[in-house]
Design an enzyme around this catalytic site. Structure first.
Site, PDB file in Angstrom:
ATOM      1  N   GLU A  76      19.924 -26.958  10.498  1.00 51.22           N
ATOM      2  CA  GLU A  76      20.603 -25.583  10.255  1.00 51.22           C
ATOM      3  C   GLU A  76      20.636 -26.346   8.573  1.00 51.22           C
ATOM      4  OE1 GLU A  76      22.533 -22.162  11.520  1.00 51.22           O
ATOM      5  OE2 GLU A  76      23.644 -24.416  13.060  1.00 51.22           O
ATOM      6  N   LYS A  96      27.484 -15.624  24.173  1.00 51.09           N
ATOM      7  CA  LYS A  96      27.736 -16.819  23.364  1.00 51.09           C
ATOM      8  C   LYS A  96      29.680 -16.790  22.986  1.00 51.09           C
ATOM      9  CE  LYS A  96      26.975 -19.921  21.399  1.00 51.09           C
ATOM     10  NZ  LYS A  96      26.858 -19.618  19.447  1.00 51.09           N
ATOM     11  N   LYS A 122      14.127 -14.665  20.471  1.00 43.09           N
ATOM     12  CA  LYS A 122      12.960 -15.007  19.101  1.00 43.09           C
ATOM     13  C   LYS A 122      11.609 -14.890  19.633  1.00 43.09           C
ATOM     14  CE  LYS A 122      16.361 -17.257  16.479  1.00 43.09           C
ATOM     15  NZ  LYS A 122      17.093 -16.878  15.255  1.00 43.09           N
ATOM     16  N   ASP A 126      28.753 -24.478  21.056  1.00 42.18           N
ATOM     17  CA  ASP A 126      27.803 -23.575  19.718  1.00 42.18           C
ATOM     18  C   ASP A 126      26.506 -23.434  20.681  1.00 42.18           C
ATOM     19  OD1 ASP A 126      28.024 -22.078  17.736  1.00 42.18           O
ATOM     20  OD2 ASP A 126      27.177 -23.107  16.793  1.00 42.18           O
ATOM     21  N   ASP A 158      21.556 -14.801  24.850  1.00 42.45           N
ATOM     22  CA  ASP A 158      21.331 -16.266  24.093  1.00 42.45           C
ATOM     23  C   ASP A 158      20.743 -15.262  22.952  1.00 42.45           C
ATOM     24  OD1 ASP A 158      20.324 -18.231  22.599  1.00 42.45           O
ATOM     25  OD2 ASP A 158      21.166 -19.621  24.083  1.00 42.45           O
ATOM     26  N   HIS A 159      20.691 -15.347  21.572  1.00 38.95           N
ATOM     27  CA  HIS A 159      19.863 -14.647  20.933  1.00 38.95           C
ATOM     28  C   HIS A 159      18.511 -15.440  20.651  1.00 38.95           C
ATOM     29  CE1 HIS A 159      21.832 -16.998  17.722  1.00 38.95           C
ATOM     30  NE2 HIS A 159      20.437 -16.117  16.842  1.00 38.95           N
ATOM     31  N   ARG A 178      40.257  -1.696  16.886  1.00 34.08           N
ATOM     32  CA  ARG A 178      41.752  -1.376  16.777  1.00 34.08           C
ATOM     33  C   ARG A 178      42.462  -0.601  15.874  1.00 34.08           C
ATOM     34  NH1 ARG A 178      42.813  -7.276  18.706  1.00 34.08           N
ATOM     35  NH2 ARG A 178      43.102  -6.941  20.250  1.00 34.08           N
ATOM     36  N   LYS A 183      24.331 -28.917  11.600  1.00 33.44           N
ATOM     37  CA  LYS A 183      25.335 -27.787  10.238  1.00 33.44           C
ATOM     38  C   LYS A 183      24.686 -28.868   9.057  1.00 33.44           C
ATOM     39  CE  LYS A 183      27.231 -24.834  12.547  1.00 33.44           C
ATOM     40  NZ  LYS A 183      26.434 -23.737  11.926  1.00 33.44           N
ATOM     41  N   HIS A 225      21.244 -22.411  23.313  1.00 31.59           N
ATOM     42  CA  HIS A 225      20.067 -22.753  22.476  1.00 31.59           C
ATOM     43  C   HIS A 225      19.154 -23.393  23.124  1.00 31.59           C
ATOM     44  CE1 HIS A 225      22.100 -19.423  20.428  1.00 31.59           C
ATOM     45  NE2 HIS A 225      22.924 -19.757  19.057  1.00 31.59           N
TER      46      HIS A 225
HETATM   47  C1  BG6 Z   1      25.190 -19.416  17.322  1.00 33.17           C
HETATM   48  C2  BG6 Z   1      25.706 -20.443  15.898  1.00 33.17           C
HETATM   49  O1  BG6 Z   1      25.114 -18.395  18.058  1.00 33.17           O
HETATM   50  O2  BG6 Z   1      23.316 -19.701  15.813  1.00 33.17           O
HETATM   51  C3  BG6 Z   1      26.057 -19.852  14.713  1.00 33.17           C
HETATM   52  O3  BG6 Z   1      27.055 -19.890  16.691  1.00 33.17           O
HETATM   53  C4  BG6 Z   1      23.753 -20.625  14.242  1.00 33.17           C
HETATM   54  O4  BG6 Z   1      26.318 -21.941  14.407  1.00 33.17           O
HETATM   55  C5  BG6 Z   1      23.343 -19.719  15.122  1.00 33.17           C
HETATM   56  O5  BG6 Z   1      24.948 -20.632  13.065  1.00 33.17           O
HETATM   57  C6  BG6 Z   1      22.137 -20.135  14.300  1.00 33.17           C
HETATM   58  O6  BG6 Z   1      20.925 -19.263  14.754  1.00 33.17           O
HETATM   59  P1  BG6 Z   1      19.729 -18.794  13.839  1.00 33.17           P
HETATM   60  O7  BG6 Z   1      19.398 -17.660  14.458  1.00 33.17           O
HETATM   61  O8  BG6 Z   1      20.046 -18.708  12.629  1.00 33.17           O
HETATM   62  O9  BG6 Z   1      19.022 -19.979  14.621  1.00 33.17           O
END
Ligand code: BG6
Length: 514
Positions: free
Chosen positions: A224, A156, A190, A243, A185-186, A50, A348, A248
């Site tokens: 984390e 997501k 990995k 989340d 889903d990242h 935007r 976290k 994941h």
């Molecule tokens: C994300 C979450 O999908 O994954 C975050 O929304 C989280 O809250 C993150 O911190 C963790 O990803 P990675 O690759 O750092 O383990």
């Protein structure tokens, strides 16, 4: 990746091109792909957003992101200038048809210039509230019609619960076929996560013992140290279960538990994973307290520094009841896994960053050694370390040198970096490249997403109807709420994360449970 694998001409459209995800992840990943010579010569990125930014503004912004996050370090001027030529900015309102008409014209112009038809990838890097809108506009503008040449990418959160996930999948399906939809889903990008398939199915060694006969229990930890950072507003409406667990951790569970695939085809692998989700024993709402534990961090210390509690973070309600820690006990009702507990936990502000899967094998059926010989005795354990340490550790018993027969646990270690001497590509690099190649293996299908939501719905409902009375219930820098021990069956433990880098001098026996 190598140059011969390059995808064909591609226009990569990023909705939300001026946003954080583009700056932090997508820009650097695309730049890194260009440095690996994995992008085609006929390639353009059109960032749509935007705000007023212009081509130069976009280039300046992404340059900064690349300098901070590229795996090649700060961009060399020649390399950057080369890449920057492919970047274009288009200002537009996501809810106006004219934005999409202009986009279509811009894509057509590039194709004319190249003298070639191009793949068109539409990436939604916007706030989730637009996920249900953009596909409709793309559909109405006729930009989704070319099934083989058009893809849409969605991040997501895919829905907020089962109902909203179904609704979102229906919106996507109204304009796109499932084969055109790439749900990211990242974690699946990995290297170490993908290596789980190689480890399990390219080696005959472990498969015969990968079942209830030999495995006592499995733990999956994604710990984390960070808090909610600048994402308090989003996170406070999500929580750890939505989340992290819904996506994941569930994906990791599927990779540990799935049956061998017959071929390395996207749908074959995804079918095997969805079979696992369907076999997970549902948690009745009245049994939630015995199967799930939640927590929220209070003030504490991280890396020696004082940190605020969750309720003191920006964007978080002062009386928030959102969980920043979630743990589950699950069972998979099938021949392979009947009655083997799978313990999942994520949180976290825990003391260490560590994503690890621990496979705890059963004890030997009969102890042949005299009791005094095996004081530190432990059943064998296999650890799949995903991050930040990347590797595999097998713990087993060995005789301590000397006249007496005495045993203690030792470890065999495989360390990714030591063996391959190269830095793994970022997960986004792998995933973006797969999207360009139209390979959906590492992406979530609609039925997977919905099956994972279905499983978690009783927990979400149970937690909603009985708000926590004890939040905050763990201090930042601790391993989560005390109650998490109560999920474990007698003799089971949450393992401490392994330390692959530089080797862990301590024998496994003294870094047991926490
Ligand atoms: C994300 C979450 O999908 O994954 C975050 O929304 C989280 O809250 C993150 O911190 C963790 O990803 P990675 O690759 O750092 O383990």
């Amino acid at each position: 990746m190598n140059a011969t694998d390059q995808p064909g001409p591609t226009v990569f459209v990023i909705f939300g091109g001026a946003g954080d995800l583009t700056w932090r992840k997508l820009g650097p990943a695309l730049y890194d792909l260009s440095q690996d010579r994995s992008l085609p010569a006929q390639f353009a990125i059109i960032a749509v957003d935007r705000i007023q930014l212009g081509d130069e503004g976009l280039r300046h912004r992404l340059h900064e992101g690349v300098n901070q996050f590229s795996r090649f370090g700060k961009a060399k001027p020649a390399a950057w200038n080369q890449f920057a030529q492919h970047l274009h900015y288009s200002q537009g309102d996501f809810k106006k048809p004219s934005t999409y008409t202009a986009l279509g014209a811009q894509c057509a112009k590039l194709e004319k210039l190249w003298g070639a038809k191009a793949h068109r990838i539409f990436y939604m890097a916007t706030p989730p509230s637009l996920f249900g809108e953009i596909p409709k506009y793309l559909g109405r503008a006729g930009l989704a019609l070319d099934r083989a040449w058009t893809r849409i990418v969605i991040e997501k959160p895919i829905g907020y619960d089962l109902e909203s996930a179904r609704a979102l999948n229906a919106v996507l399906a109204a304009s796109f076929e499932e084969s055109q939809i790439f749900r990211i889903d990242h974690y699946l990008g990995k290297e170490t996560v993908q290596n789980m398939l190689a480890f399990r199915f390219a080696n005959p060694l472990f498969e015969p013992i990968w079942n209830r006969r030999y495995i006592d229990y499995v733990t999956i930890t994604v710990a984390e140290t960070v808090g909610v950072e600048h994402r308090g507003g989003y996170y406070d409406h999500a929580g750890a279960l939505r989340d992290m667990v819904q996506n994941h951790l569930m994906q990791l569970l599927c990779l540990v538990a799935m049956e061998p695939m017959v071929s390395f085809q996207a749908d074959e692998i995804r079918n095997k994973k969805v079979d696992v989700l369907h076999a997970i024993r549902p948690i009745p709402q009245e049994a939630v307290p015995q199967s799930a534990v939640r927590g929220q961090y209070g003030p504490g210390r991280n890396d020696g520094k004082k940190v605020p509690g969750y309720r003191g973070e920006d964007g978080v309600a002062r009386d928030s009841q959102t969980e920043t820690f979630a743990a589950l006990k699950l069972f998979i009702d099938n021949w392979r896994w009947q009655d083997v507990p799978f313990y999942l936990r994520t949180g976290k502000r825990l003391p260490r960053q560590a994503s690890e899967i621990s496979i705890q094998f059963r004890a030997v059926p009969h102890q042949s050694f005299p009791p005094e010989s095996s004081l530190g005795w432990q059943p064998s354990r296999l650890i799949l370390a995903i991050q930040p340490d990347e590797g595999i550790v097998l713990g087993f018993q060995a005789k301590i040198p000397g006249a007496k027969m005495q045993l203690r646990p030792v470890e065999m270690r495989f360390n990714y970096h030591e063996n391959f001497l190269q830095r793994s590509p970022d997960a986004y690099e792998t995933l973006l490249w797969d999207i360009m190649k139209c390979d959906a293996t590492l992406f979530m299908r609609a039925d997977q997403v919905e099956a994972a939501w279905q499983l978690l719905m009783p927990v979400l409902r149970g937690w909603q109807t009985a708000p926590p009375s004890d939040f905050p219930n763990y201090a930042a820098g601790s391993w989560g709420p005390e109650d998490v021990q109560g999920l474990l069956a007698h003799g089971h433990r949450w393992p401490l994360p392994t330390e692959l880098a530089g080797g862990n001098e301590k024998p496994a026996s003294i870094r047991n449970s926490i």
